[in-house]
Motif scaffolding. Structure first.
Motif, PDB file in Angstrom:
ATOM      1  N   ALA A 149     -92.848  -7.285 -61.930  1.00  0.00           N
ATOM      2  CA  ALA A 149     -91.368  -6.701 -61.754  1.00  0.00           C
ATOM      3  C   ALA A 149     -91.272  -5.952 -60.654  1.00  0.00           C
ATOM      4  N   ALA A 150     -92.382  -5.090 -60.505  1.00  0.00           N
ATOM      5  CA  ALA A 150     -92.144  -4.214 -59.305  1.00  0.00           C
ATOM      6  C   ALA A 150     -92.944  -4.377 -58.001  1.00  0.00           C
ATOM      7  N   LEU A 151     -93.470  -5.570 -57.876  1.00  0.00           N
ATOM      8  CA  LEU A 151     -94.375  -6.185 -56.940  1.00  0.00           C
ATOM      9  C   LEU A 151     -93.918  -5.972 -55.366  1.00  0.00           C
ATOM     10  N   THR A 152     -92.741  -6.336 -55.374  1.00  0.00           N
ATOM     11  CA  THR A 152     -91.730  -6.288 -53.986  1.00  0.00           C
ATOM     12  C   THR A 152     -91.761  -4.870 -53.658  1.00  0.00           C
ATOM     13  N   ASP A 153     -91.650  -3.993 -54.426  1.00  0.00           N
ATOM     14  CA  ASP A 153     -91.538  -2.470 -54.096  1.00  0.00           C
ATOM     15  C   ASP A 153     -92.934  -1.936 -53.758  1.00  0.00           C
ATOM     16  N   LEU A 154     -93.769  -2.265 -54.457  1.00  0.00           N
ATOM     17  CA  LEU A 154     -95.375  -2.027 -54.176  1.00  0.00           C
ATOM     18  C   LEU A 154     -95.740  -2.456 -52.824  1.00  0.00           C
ATOM     19  N   LEU A 155     -95.560  -3.494 -52.619  1.00  0.00           N
ATOM     20  CA  LEU A 155     -95.972  -4.111 -51.403  1.00  0.00           C
ATOM     21  C   LEU A 155     -95.080  -3.612 -50.190  1.00  0.00           C
ATOM     22  N   GLY A 156     -93.891  -3.208 -50.420  1.00  0.00           N
ATOM     23  CA  GLY A 156     -92.965  -2.792 -49.505  1.00  0.00           C
ATOM     24  C   GLY A 156     -93.460  -1.333 -48.900  1.00  0.00           C
ATOM     25  N   THR A 157     -94.424  -0.785 -49.585  1.00  0.00           N
ATOM     26  CA  THR A 157     -94.962   0.500 -48.979  1.00  0.00           C
ATOM     27  C   THR A 157     -96.063   0.430 -47.921  1.00  0.00           C
ATOM     28  N   GLY A 158     -96.561  -0.852 -47.727  1.00  0.00           N
ATOM     29  CA  GLY A 158     -97.332  -1.300 -46.944  1.00  0.00           C
ATOM     30  C   GLY A 158     -98.916  -1.370 -47.040  1.00  0.00           C
ATOM     31  N   ALA A 159     -98.927  -1.134 -48.681  1.00  0.00           N
ATOM     32  CA  ALA A 159    -100.161  -1.392 -49.455  1.00  0.00           C
ATOM     33  C   ALA A 159    -100.321  -2.583 -49.749  1.00  0.00           C
ATOM     34  N   GLN A 160    -101.776  -3.029 -50.127  1.00  0.00           N
ATOM     35  CA  GLN A 160    -102.167  -4.136 -50.696  1.00  0.00           C
ATOM     36  C   GLN A 160    -102.618  -3.797 -52.165  1.00  0.00           C
ATOM     37  N   VAL A 161    -102.294  -5.136 -52.894  1.00  0.00           N
ATOM     38  CA  VAL A 161    -102.642  -5.139 -54.078  1.00  0.00           C
ATOM     39  C   VAL A 161    -103.802  -6.020 -54.750  1.00  0.00           C
ATOM     40  N   LEU A 162    -104.626  -5.429 -55.232  1.00  0.00           N
ATOM     41  CA  LEU A 162    -105.980  -6.269 -56.080  1.00  0.00           C
ATOM     42  C   LEU A 162    -105.529  -6.081 -57.550  1.00  0.00           C
TER      43      LEU A 162
END
Length: 373
Positions: A210-223
């Motif tokens: 649900a929050a993935l777009t917000d997380l990626l919007g910081t410029g971070a990458q997610v594993l």
């Protein structure tokens, strides 16, 4: 002086078996001539993990104490007595100089047998809330080491959590670039790792989705380590995909994830909390909402030190993530402060400490053992 014989006891879950094997390997390093065997049951993970690690496993019956009146309760005294006799037979056959227990059902009869035979007992308690077996054994133990400083076992020593040396000796700064390359991650991006374990990932995964777009919007990458058979699915039944989002069901070797991460979201099992502190990694703990609250207790000291945040599973949602995690990903200084505080609570030599305690209780102080190297 004769070669020491150490009998280790524990099993059931990886939370017991993994630290036990870490101690066994430390004994081999410190005193290569030590004789070791391990007592477990035929029903736990030790049946696979102990032989794979190259150690000999002896088994006794698993005899849990029934919690309700039943036929099993009536049979308990005779079954427990037989387990004690079986444990005593193993200890005599091994000519044990010391018993080192890490908890679990198998340990209670082994502790009782050791007590009757006059063999010293050394204990490691992995959880902030001690288990029943270790509470009993602690009453007459020669030494009790605990993973968490506030564990309520009077007279115990805070030694930390025995763990694989690939983790305890990990240098995150030196191995970060290599780890990110191995995981197909961008070497320059702030990296968020998410892991809920194999059994406790479902609700956590849905909140991340649900929050993935917000997380990626910081410029971070997610594993995102989703857990077996818990992969996140996007539209048309395919795996969820976004630029910067990397999804795996599991990872062999968490040291890679720890090295790659700038921040981790995880459950708060005792081993996970201890490993995160040992490598100095900022964390968000979302305790598994089952049991008697032991996961929240495990995380308490690291959170109080400022190395981690804690949120209940029911409150871990998109709104909480936006308020609390996005600012961390966008502020390297906040992460650096958390990293320092996390490392301040980390202990990296718990395996050696427990091995030394066992050898001392067996009458083979470490100074003499080191001369044999």
């Amino acid at each position: 002086m004769s070669t020491p014989s150490v009998v280790l006891a524990g099993g059931g879950t990886a939370g017991h078996v993994s630290p036990m094997l870490a101690i066994a390997r430390a004994l081999d390093r410190i005193h290569p001539e030590v004789r070791q065997s391990i007592i477990g049951t035929a029903a736990g993970l030790e049946t696979r993990l102990v032989p794979e690690a190259g150690y000999r496993l002896e088994t006794i019956e698993k005899v849990p104490m029934p919690r309700r009146p039943s036929r099993d309760l009536l049979r308990f005294p005779s079954r427990f007595g037989q387990a004690v006799r079986d444990a005593a037979a193993i200890l005599r056959a091994e000519q044990a100089d010391v018993v080192l227990g890490v908890g679990g059902y198998v340990c209670t009869p082994v502790y009782v047998a050791a007590r009757r035979l006059g063999i010293p007992v050394v204990i490691h308690e992995a959880n902030a809330r001690p288990g029943l077996a270790n509470k009993l054994g602690h009453r007459f133990a020669a030494f009790t080491g605990v993973a968490f400083e506030g564990t309520p076992l009077k007279g115990s020593e805070w030694v930390g959590m025995p763990m694989a040396r690939e983790i305890s000796q990990l240098d995150r700064s030196k191995q970060r670039a290599q780890a990110r390359e191995a995981l197909n991650l961008d070497p320059e991006k702030v990296t968020l790792v998410i892991t809920g374990g194999s059994s406790g990932a479902l609700s956590l995964n849905e909140s991340i989705k649900a929050a993935l777009t917000d997380l990626l919007g910081t410029g971070a990458q997610v594993l995102h380590l989703t857990g077996r058979d818990k992969a996140l699915i996007g539209e048309h039944g395919a795996l969820l995909e976004h630029p910067g989002y990397h999804q795996r069901e599991y990872l062999d070797g968490m040291e890679l994830a720890y090295a790659a991460a700038d921040l981790i979201i995880a459950r708060a099992g005792a081993a996970t909390v201890s490993e995160i502190a040992a490598v100095g990694l900022p964390a968000i703990f979302v305790p598994l909402p089952v049991g008697n609250g032991e996961q929240e207790l495990n995380a308490r000291e690291l959170v109080a030190a400022g190395g981690a945040l804690l949120v209940k599973d029911e409150h871990f949602n998109k709104a909480w993530i936006r308020r609390n995690i996005l600012p961390l990903l966008e502020d390297p200084q906040l992460l650096a402060t958390m990293q320092a505080q996390s490392a301040s609570r980390g202990i990296t030599d718990a395996d050696d400490r427990m091995a030394r305690a066992a050898l001392a209780a067996a009458g083979h102080p470490i100074e003499k053992a080191e001369k044999k190297k």
